[in-house]
Write a protein that holds these residues in place. Structure first.
Motif, short mmCIF file in Angstrom:
data_model
loop_
_atom_site.label_atom_id
_atom_site.label_comp_id
_atom_site.label_asym_id
_atom_site.label_seq_id
_atom_site.Cartn_x
_atom_site.Cartn_y
_atom_site.Cartn_z
N SER A 79 0.81 -1.21 0.00
CA SER A 79 0.00 0.00 0.00
C SER A 79 0.85 1.27 0.00
O SER A 79 0.46 2.29 -0.57
CB SER A 79 -0.95 0.01 1.20
OG SER A 79 -0.24 -0.15 2.41
N THR A 82 1.90 2.12 -3.59
CA THR A 82 0.75 2.56 -4.38
C THR A 82 0.32 3.96 -3.96
O THR A 82 0.00 4.81 -4.82
CB THR A 82 -0.42 1.57 -4.24
OG1 THR A 82 -0.02 0.31 -4.80
CG2 THR A 82 -1.66 2.06 -4.98
N GLN A 83 0.33 4.24 -2.67
CA GLN A 83 0.03 5.59 -2.20
C GLN A 83 1.03 6.59 -2.79
O GLN A 83 0.66 7.69 -3.22
CB GLN A 83 0.09 5.64 -0.67
CG GLN A 83 -0.54 6.87 -0.05
CD GLN A 83 -2.05 6.85 -0.13
OE1 GLN A 83 -2.71 6.00 0.42
NE2 GLN A 83 -2.61 7.82 -0.86
N ARG A 235 -7.28 -6.68 2.34
CA ARG A 235 -6.50 -5.70 1.59
C ARG A 235 -6.62 -4.30 2.20
O ARG A 235 -7.70 -3.88 2.60
CB ARG A 235 -6.96 -5.64 0.13
CG ARG A 235 -6.67 -6.89 -0.65
CD ARG A 235 -6.95 -6.64 -2.12
NE ARG A 235 -6.82 -7.87 -2.89
CZ ARG A 235 -6.90 -7.94 -4.21
NH1 ARG A 235 -7.15 -6.84 -4.90
NH2 ARG A 235 -6.76 -9.08 -4.84
N LYS A 237 -6.89 -0.24 2.19
CA LYS A 237 -7.51 0.76 1.32
C LYS A 237 -6.48 1.85 1.00
O LYS A 237 -5.70 2.25 1.86
CB LYS A 237 -8.72 1.39 2.03
CG LYS A 237 -9.80 0.39 2.40
CD LYS A 237 -10.57 -0.07 1.18
CE LYS A 237 -11.80 -0.90 1.54
NZ LYS A 237 -11.51 -2.19 2.16
N ILE A 238 -6.49 2.31 -0.24
CA ILE A 238 -5.54 3.34 -0.69
C ILE A 238 -6.26 4.67 -0.82
O ILE A 238 -7.22 4.79 -1.60
CB ILE A 238 -4.90 2.97 -2.04
CG1 ILE A 238 -4.30 1.55 -1.99
CG2 ILE A 238 -3.85 4.00 -2.44
CD1 ILE A 238 -3.20 1.38 -0.99
#
Length: 263
Positions: A79, A82-83, A235, A237-238
């Motif tokens: 994460s 991706t962030q 999973r 959260k982004i």
């Protein structure tokens, strides 16, 4: 077309092969390990970088290299990167695609052995509180071991990891018995999981909700057959990830690519 690909997953290798077969593109793939970079090169990536990169390093490469597109095909649980990729996309205002494998379809499956948690810390606490006998199979990678081992004795802990230097060093640092390390070469079959449960006397396995490509279904089927629990980390959260930037298969990727470029 110059593409900067955040990789390190099986998905990313499939993307490299697909793009090289269907588009006139130069691909630079970044991974955190030399093993991942080797797979990317074998898949057809023109260049690779085999180390974690900071945000400013990625931005410098993108601007100096005049890249046309940023694709994030990192693991659903990576994460942080991706962030970071979302932030870079917004700051540079550049074309961006997040390739995110679909969540696992559990329809028509017995899910009664699954216990859902939101973190590896929660997984460790759950084992400490409820699973006092038998061993723990950790099918979630070397980087996630530490939070579990805060609560689970190392003598009960059996991680399935890539036998690369960085992972082995983590095991040594966390006092994981070398004889407990299960070498990983890819997603295991149901039969392989059954053998591991039996061999190591497991009462529970830990896994991520990493999608069917990560072998989640085969883990659950084996756990059901052996009547052991599966602790599944959901999973993350982004924040600020635009759903319109997300694709989940190569057909959807093609639609996105064709909005940015002509073949």
């Amino acid at each position: 077309m110059k593409i900067f690909l955040l990789g390190g997953t099986k998905d990313s290798i499939n993307i490299i092969k697909h793009i090289k077969e269907n588009y006139n593109a130069h691909i630079l793939t970044t991974t955190t390990t030399e093993y991942g970079a080797k797979l990317a090169r074998e898949g057809g990536s023109d260049e690779t970088i085999a180390k974690p990169l900071l945000k400013n390093e990625i931005m410098e490469i993108l601007t100096k290299g005049h890249f046309d597109l940023l694709i994030d095909a990192t693991h659903p649980f990576a994460s942080h990167i991706t962030q970071t990729s979302v932030s870079i996309k917004n700051e540079l205002e550049m074309p961006y695609i997040r390739f995110e494998r679909p969540t696992t379809n559990f329809e028509n499956m017995d899910t009664s052995h699954i216990r859902y948690v939101n973190s590896f810390d929660e997984a460790g606490k759950l084992i400490k509180d409820e699973f006092h006998e038998g061993n723990v199979l950790h099918f979630a990678g070397a980087n996630t071991m530490e939070d579990v081992l805060k609560y689970v004795p190392s003598e009960r802990f059996y991680p399935r990891i890539l036998k690369v230097e960085s992972s082995l060093e983590k095991c040594e640092k966390l006092n994981v018995d070398p004889n407990h390390i299960i070498p990983m070469t890819g997603a295991a079959t149901k039969e392989e999981n059954l053998e591991l449960i039996e061999k190591y006397g497991a009462c529970v396995m830990i896994t991520k909700e990493s999608g069917e490509i990560g072998g989640v279904i085969e883990k659950i089927e084996a756990a059901n057959e052996k009547d052991i629990a599966v602790i599944m980390i959901q999973r993350p959260k982004i924040d600020n990830l635009n759903k319109n930037d997300i694709v989940s298969n190569l057909d959807e990727l093609d639609i996105k690519l064709n909005t940015f470029f002509k073949k």
